[in-house]
Design an enzyme around this catalytic site. Structure first.
Site, PDB file in Angstrom:
ATOM      1  N   GLU A 159       2.321  10.294  -6.423  1.00 25.43           N
ATOM      2  CA  GLU A 159       3.110  10.111  -5.214  1.00 25.43           C
ATOM      3  C   GLU A 159       2.956  11.297  -4.280  1.00 25.43           C
ATOM      4  O   GLU A 159       2.447  12.355  -4.666  1.00 25.43           O
ATOM      5  CB  GLU A 159       4.582   9.906  -5.586  1.00 25.43           C
ATOM      6  CG  GLU A 159       4.797   8.630  -6.367  1.00 25.43           C
ATOM      7  CD  GLU A 159       6.234   8.392  -6.777  1.00 25.43           C
ATOM      8  OE1 GLU A 159       6.520   7.301  -7.259  1.00 25.43           O
ATOM      9  OE2 GLU A 159       7.080   9.309  -6.630  1.00 25.43           O
TER      10      GLU A 159
ATOM     11  N   TYR B  24       4.991   9.050   1.922  1.00 22.55           N
ATOM     12  CA  TYR B  24       4.922   7.950   0.956  1.00 22.55           C
ATOM     13  C   TYR B  24       3.650   7.108   1.042  1.00 22.55           C
ATOM     14  O   TYR B  24       3.100   6.705   0.031  1.00 22.55           O
ATOM     15  CB  TYR B  24       6.141   7.035   1.086  1.00 22.55           C
ATOM     16  CG  TYR B  24       7.452   7.704   0.743  1.00 22.55           C
ATOM     17  CD1 TYR B  24       7.522   8.779  -0.141  1.00 22.55           C
ATOM     18  CD2 TYR B  24       8.629   7.278   1.328  1.00 22.55           C
ATOM     19  CE1 TYR B  24       8.719   9.400  -0.444  1.00 22.55           C
ATOM     20  CE2 TYR B  24       9.842   7.889   1.029  1.00 22.55           C
ATOM     21  CZ  TYR B  24       9.883   8.942   0.141  1.00 22.55           C
ATOM     22  OH  TYR B  24      11.070   9.544  -0.156  1.00 22.55           O
TER      23      TYR B  24
ATOM     24  N   GLU C 233      -3.375   1.988 -11.057  1.00 21.86           N
ATOM     25  CA  GLU C 233      -4.497   1.059 -11.134  1.00 21.86           C
ATOM     26  C   GLU C 233      -5.618   1.457 -10.186  1.00 21.86           C
ATOM     27  O   GLU C 233      -6.794   1.448 -10.543  1.00 21.86           O
ATOM     28  CB  GLU C 233      -4.041  -0.370 -10.793  1.00 21.86           C
ATOM     29  CG  GLU C 233      -2.934  -0.890 -11.665  1.00 21.86           C
ATOM     30  CD  GLU C 233      -1.542  -0.621 -11.090  1.00 21.86           C
ATOM     31  OE1 GLU C 233      -1.235   0.549 -10.747  1.00 21.86           O
ATOM     32  OE2 GLU C 233      -0.760  -1.584 -11.001  1.00 21.86           O
TER      33      GLU C 233
ATOM     34  N   CYS D 280       0.691  -3.990  -8.026  1.00 18.20           N
ATOM     35  CA  CYS D 280       1.215  -4.360  -6.709  1.00 18.20           C
ATOM     36  C   CYS D 280       0.139  -5.117  -5.925  1.00 18.20           C
ATOM     37  O   CYS D 280      -1.014  -5.231  -6.359  1.00 18.20           O
ATOM     38  CB  CYS D 280       1.662  -3.108  -5.954  1.00 18.20           C
ATOM     39  SG  CYS D 280       0.301  -2.083  -5.341  1.00 18.20           S
TER      40      CYS D 280
ATOM     41  N   CYS E 299      -3.048  -3.090  -5.118  1.00 16.26           N
ATOM     42  CA  CYS E 299      -3.899  -2.917  -6.301  1.00 16.26           C
ATOM     43  C   CYS E 299      -4.630  -4.217  -6.634  1.00 16.26           C
ATOM     44  O   CYS E 299      -5.816  -4.206  -6.975  1.00 16.26           O
ATOM     45  CB  CYS E 299      -3.070  -2.455  -7.497  1.00 16.26           C
ATOM     46  SG  CYS E 299      -2.520  -0.751  -7.332  1.00 16.26           S
TER      47      CYS E 299
END
Length: 133
Positions: free
Chosen positions: A44, A48, A55, A86, A89
């Protein structure tokens, strides 16, 4: 390598995750057709949008080393629910391996297997860019 061993590699990556903002570490293990495995964790960032998922970390490591044929991906988190890739990914993985087998694990170690195609039906990939005559 068994599915369980691949999932265990993904769990091992939880310790390397850098997740000070979400508090949600994720680990991944991506297997190539020849059996080579690339691992990754989420990293992270205070900005953001600059964060990267586990992945994609594994995928980028593999692609940067010249790999293209991927057969299985294990994704692990500590949550009560299965840790699914997500959307970003899924899209990145679809580019290289639309037939990929995905093993989504939850915190108690149990996992569920399905294909990337089941997670992303009608995916957009290189063939989607082909133009007819």
């Amino acid at each position: 390598m068994t599915d369980r061993e691949l999932v265990d590699l993904a769990f091992a990556m939880l310790e390397r995750a850098y997740a000070p903002y979400s508090g949600f570490p994720v680990g991944a293990a991506l297997e190539c057709a020849d059996g080579t495995v690339y691992t990754g964790c989420n990293v992270e960032n205070a900005a953001y949008g600059s964060s990267i998922c586990a992945e994609r970390t594994a995928l980028v490591k593999a692609v940067s080393e010249g790999r293209r044929g991927f057969v299985r991906l294990a994704v692990a988190g500590r949550s009560q629910d299965y840790c699914w890739p997500c959307g970003a990914c899924r899209q990145m993985l679809y580019e290289f391996a639309p037939g990929l087998k995905v093993l989504a694990a939850r915190g108690d170690g149990k996992y569920f297997a399905c294909s990337l195609g089941e997670l992303m039906p009608h995916g957009f990939g290189p063939k989607s860019l082909e133009q007819g005559e």
